[in-house]
Motif scaffolding. Structure first.
Motif, PDB file in Angstrom:
ATOM      1  N   THR A  84      40.017  -2.102  86.560  1.00 26.56           N
ATOM      2  CA  THR A  84      40.493  -0.893  85.873  1.00 26.56           C
ATOM      3  C   THR A  84      40.405  -1.040  84.353  1.00 26.56           C
ATOM      4  OG1 THR A  84      42.757  -1.684  86.032  1.00 26.56           O
ATOM      5  CG2 THR A  84      42.012  -0.141  87.752  1.00 26.56           C
ATOM      6  N   THR A  85      39.622  -2.014  83.915  1.00 24.64           N
ATOM      7  CA  THR A  85      39.366  -2.228  82.493  1.00 24.64           C
ATOM      8  C   THR A  85      37.864  -2.215  82.274  1.00 24.64           C
ATOM      9  OG1 THR A  85      41.354  -3.582  82.305  1.00 24.64           O
ATOM     10  CG2 THR A  85      39.722  -3.817  80.572  1.00 24.64           C
ATOM     11  N   PHE A  86      37.421  -1.462  81.282  1.00 16.40           N
ATOM     12  CA  PHE A  86      35.992  -1.392  80.971  1.00 16.40           C
ATOM     13  C   PHE A  86      35.709  -2.170  79.690  1.00 16.40           C
ATOM     14  CE2 PHE A  86      32.402   0.550  78.763  1.00 16.40           C
ATOM     15  CZ  PHE A  86      31.422   0.299  79.707  1.00 16.40           C
ATOM     16  N   PRO A  87      34.920  -3.263  79.787  1.00 14.49           N
ATOM     17  CA  PRO A  87      34.614  -4.076  78.604  1.00 14.49           C
ATOM     18  C   PRO A  87      33.609  -3.383  77.682  1.00 14.49           C
ATOM     19  CG  PRO A  87      33.843  -5.143  80.637  1.00 14.49           C
ATOM     20  CD  PRO A  87      34.379  -3.815  81.010  1.00 14.49           C
ATOM     21  N   LEU A  88      33.955  -3.284  76.423  1.00 15.87           N
ATOM     22  CA  LEU A  88      33.077  -2.631  75.459  1.00 15.87           C
ATOM     23  C   LEU A  88      31.819  -3.431  75.156  1.00 15.87           C
ATOM     24  CD1 LEU A  88      35.802  -1.146  73.125  1.00 15.87           C
ATOM     25  CD2 LEU A  88      34.208   0.122  74.573  1.00 15.87           C
ATOM     26  N   GLN A  89      31.798  -4.694  75.557  1.00 16.63           N
ATOM     27  CA  GLN A  89      30.582  -5.500  75.381  1.00 16.63           C
ATOM     28  C   GLN A  89      29.431  -4.934  76.210  1.00 16.63           C
ATOM     29  OE1 GLN A  89      31.779  -9.385  76.713  1.00 16.63           O
ATOM     30  NE2 GLN A  89      31.182  -8.986  78.830  1.00 16.63           N
ATOM     31  N   ASN A  90      29.726  -4.068  77.174  1.00 13.52           N
ATOM     32  CA  ASN A  90      28.690  -3.439  77.995  1.00 13.52           C
ATOM     33  C   ASN A  90      27.984  -2.294  77.269  1.00 13.52           C
ATOM     34  OD1 ASN A  90      29.388  -5.208  80.006  1.00 13.52           O
ATOM     35  ND2 ASN A  90      30.561  -3.728  81.173  1.00 13.52           N
ATOM     36  N   ILE A  91      28.435  -1.997  76.075  1.00 13.78           N
ATOM     37  CA  ILE A  91      27.823  -0.951  75.258  1.00 13.78           C
ATOM     38  C   ILE A  91      27.330  -1.616  73.972  1.00 13.78           C
ATOM     39  CG2 ILE A  91      28.242   1.194  73.991  1.00 13.78           C
ATOM     40  CD1 ILE A  91      30.421   1.795  76.126  1.00 13.78           C
ATOM     41  N   HIS A  92      26.130  -1.240  73.547  1.00  9.54           N
ATOM     42  CA  HIS A  92      25.523  -1.882  72.390  1.00  9.54           C
ATOM     43  C   HIS A  92      25.582  -0.975  71.152  1.00  9.54           C
ATOM     44  CE1 HIS A  92      24.126  -4.944  75.126  1.00  9.54           C
ATOM     45  NE2 HIS A  92      23.715  -3.981  75.923  1.00  9.54           N
ATOM     46  N   PRO A  93      25.675  -1.578  69.981  1.00  3.93           N
ATOM     47  CA  PRO A  93      25.768  -0.792  68.748  1.00  3.93           C
ATOM     48  C   PRO A  93      24.656   0.247  68.589  1.00  3.93           C
ATOM     49  CG  PRO A  93      26.272  -3.076  68.272  1.00  3.93           C
ATOM     50  CD  PRO A  93      25.807  -3.023  69.707  1.00  3.93           C
ATOM     51  N   HIS A  94      23.426  -0.088  68.993  1.00  3.78           N
ATOM     52  CA  HIS A  94      22.340   0.884  68.841  1.00  3.78           C
ATOM     53  C   HIS A  94      22.546   2.094  69.765  1.00  3.78           C
ATOM     54  CE1 HIS A  94      20.795  -1.534  72.224  1.00  3.78           C
ATOM     55  NE2 HIS A  94      20.185  -0.423  72.596  1.00  3.78           N
ATOM     56  N   GLN A  95      23.232   1.907  70.896  1.00  4.74           N
ATOM     57  CA  GLN A  95      23.540   3.032  71.780  1.00  4.74           C
ATOM     58  C   GLN A  95      24.588   3.935  71.119  1.00  4.74           C
ATOM     59  OE1 GLN A  95      24.580   0.532  75.222  1.00  4.74           O
ATOM     60  NE2 GLN A  95      23.003   1.656  76.363  1.00  4.74           N
ATOM     61  N   VAL A  96      25.594   3.322  70.539  1.00  9.55           N
ATOM     62  CA  VAL A  96      26.647   4.080  69.858  1.00  9.55           C
ATOM     63  C   VAL A  96      26.028   4.861  68.700  1.00  9.55           C
ATOM     64  CG1 VAL A  96      28.789   3.900  68.521  1.00  9.55           C
ATOM     65  CG2 VAL A  96      28.455   2.474  70.561  1.00  9.55           C
ATOM     66  N   ASP A  97      25.150   4.217  67.951  1.00  8.65           N
ATOM     67  CA  ASP A  97      24.486   4.881  66.825  1.00  8.65           C
ATOM     68  C   ASP A  97      23.667   6.081  67.318  1.00  8.65           C
ATOM     69  OD1 ASP A  97      23.612   4.984  63.985  1.00  8.65           O
ATOM     70  OD2 ASP A  97      21.656   4.474  64.853  1.00  8.65           O
ATOM     71  N   PHE A  98      22.916   5.899  68.401  1.00 10.82           N
ATOM     72  CA  PHE A  98      22.112   6.993  68.942  1.00 10.82           C
ATOM     73  C   PHE A  98      22.995   8.164  69.374  1.00 10.82           C
ATOM     74  CE2 PHE A  98      20.151   9.306  72.438  1.00 10.82           C
ATOM     75  CZ  PHE A  98      18.905   9.618  71.912  1.00 10.82           C
ATOM     76  N   MET A  99      24.067   7.865  70.094  1.00  9.28           N
ATOM     77  CA  MET A  99      24.949   8.930  70.576  1.00  9.28           C
ATOM     78  C   MET A  99      25.631   9.654  69.416  1.00  9.28           C
ATOM     79  SD  MET A  99      26.514   7.114  73.951  1.00  9.28           S
ATOM     80  CE  MET A  99      26.513   8.300  75.275  1.00  9.28           C
ATOM     81  N   GLU A 100      26.017   8.906  68.405  1.00  9.43           N
ATOM     82  CA  GLU A 100      26.642   9.518  67.232  1.00  9.43           C
ATOM     83  C   GLU A 100      25.664  10.478  66.545  1.00  9.43           C
ATOM     84  OE1 GLU A 100      29.526   7.760  63.897  1.00  9.43           O
ATOM     85  OE2 GLU A 100      27.520   6.859  63.882  1.00  9.43           O
ATOM     86  N   ARG A 101      24.416  10.050  66.397  1.00  4.03           N
ATOM     87  CA  ARG A 101      23.389  10.899  65.787  1.00  4.03           C
ATOM     88  C   ARG A 101      23.088  12.110  66.668  1.00  4.03           C
ATOM     89  NH1 ARG A 101      20.129   8.172  61.747  1.00  4.03           N
ATOM     90  NH2 ARG A 101      20.990   6.106  61.382  1.00  4.03           N
ATOM     91  N   PHE A 102      23.099  11.914  67.976  1.00  6.81           N
ATOM     92  CA  PHE A 102      22.861  13.001  68.927  1.00  6.81           C
ATOM     93  C   PHE A 102      23.937  14.070  68.782  1.00  6.81           C
ATOM     94  CE2 PHE A 102      22.452  15.035  73.070  1.00  6.81           C
ATOM     95  CZ  PHE A 102      21.088  14.988  73.309  1.00  6.81           C
ATOM     96  N   GLU A 103      25.175  13.644  68.668  1.00  3.45           N
ATOM     97  CA  GLU A 103      26.291  14.577  68.496  1.00  3.45           C
ATOM     98  C   GLU A 103      26.179  15.318  67.155  1.00  3.45           C
ATOM     99  OE1 GLU A 103      29.961  14.638  69.978  1.00  3.45           O
ATOM    100  OE2 GLU A 103      28.932  14.363  71.881  1.00  3.45           O
ATOM    101  N   ARG A 104      25.728  14.636  66.109  1.00  8.31           N
ATOM    102  CA  ARG A 104      25.559  15.292  64.809  1.00  8.31           C
ATOM    103  C   ARG A 104      24.532  16.421  64.877  1.00  8.31           C
ATOM    104  NH1 ARG A 104      24.270  10.674  61.098  1.00  8.31           N
ATOM    105  NH2 ARG A 104      25.721   9.219  61.968  1.00  8.31           N
ATOM    106  N   GLN A 105      23.617  16.322  65.843  1.00 10.09           N
ATOM    107  CA  GLN A 105      22.605  17.363  66.042  1.00 10.09           C
ATOM    108  C   GLN A 105      23.096  18.434  67.023  1.00 10.09           C
ATOM    109  OE1 GLN A 105      19.706  17.688  64.386  1.00 10.09           O
ATOM    110  NE2 GLN A 105      20.319  15.928  63.155  1.00 10.09           N
ATOM    111  N   GLU A 106      24.407  18.446  67.263  1.00 14.93           N
ATOM    112  CA  GLU A 106      25.076  19.408  68.141  1.00 14.93           C
ATOM    113  C   GLU A 106      24.754  19.217  69.613  1.00 14.93           C
ATOM    114  OE1 GLU A 106      25.149  23.423  66.707  1.00 14.93           O
ATOM    115  OE2 GLU A 106      25.289  22.746  64.633  1.00 14.93           O
TER     116      GLU A 106
END
Length: 178
Positions: A84-106
């Protein structure tokens, strides 16, 4: 035949369920979502079976899925956790960056997390994910507990053949953005 224990095969059941869900959504003209393959360069191919036996990744992958639902661009990554715990190590900084940029494009960016131990799928909008990532970057907790997630984003159980009914959560997500 020996059992193959690859970390790369984790989530293949979840991926199959999402792929089937996407096929049904497409058949119903609700959305168009496709799995994004990770580009690889084969090094060695078994000549008899024509299977790739050794390869390397050409580049870092961004997200697992990308598409459009009723005019809204979307991208998401599918993850699993046995606890019931999700480790953030399973997500990579470049994925977070991509998603953040995707959201900025609405666009709509999110994670679908399947907590296998309790058999629960959770939709995690990027805007609700970001504070957990920032907490980790500030030296805080490096995981997300299930009870920290917005429980209104827990997916309903499968119905009408839809195994992972995430469209209902996208609708909720969109209505909360307006």
């Amino acid at each position: 035949m020996p059992t193959w224990n690859s970390r790369g095969l984790r989530g293949s059941q979840l991926e199959e369920e999402i792929n089937r869900t996407n096929e049904l959504y497409l058949e119903q003209n609700l959305c168009l979502v496709q799995k994004i393959p990770t580009p690889i360069t084969p090094i060695d191919i078994d000549k008899e079976s024509r299977h790739i036996t050794l390869a390397y990744f050409e580049q870092k992958s961004t997200v697992d899925y990308i598409g459009v639902v009723q005019g809204y661009p979307l991208c998401f990554d599918a993850k699993e956790s046995k606890t019931t715990t999700f480790p953030l190590q399973n997500i990579h900084p470049h994925q977070v960056d991509f998603m953040e940029r995707f959201e900025r494009q609405e666009g709509i960016a999110f994670f679908l997390i399947y907590f296998t131990g309790i058999n629960v799928y959770c939709y995690l909008p990027f805007r609700l994910f970001a504070p957990f990532w920032e907490r980790m970057e500030r030296g805080g907790r490096k995981s997300i507990r299930f009870d920290e997630l917005d429980q209104t984003y827990v997916l309903p159980h499968s119905h009408d053949g839809i195994l992972v009914p995430y469209l209902e959560m996208i609708n909720k997500d969109i209505s909360e953005r307006d």
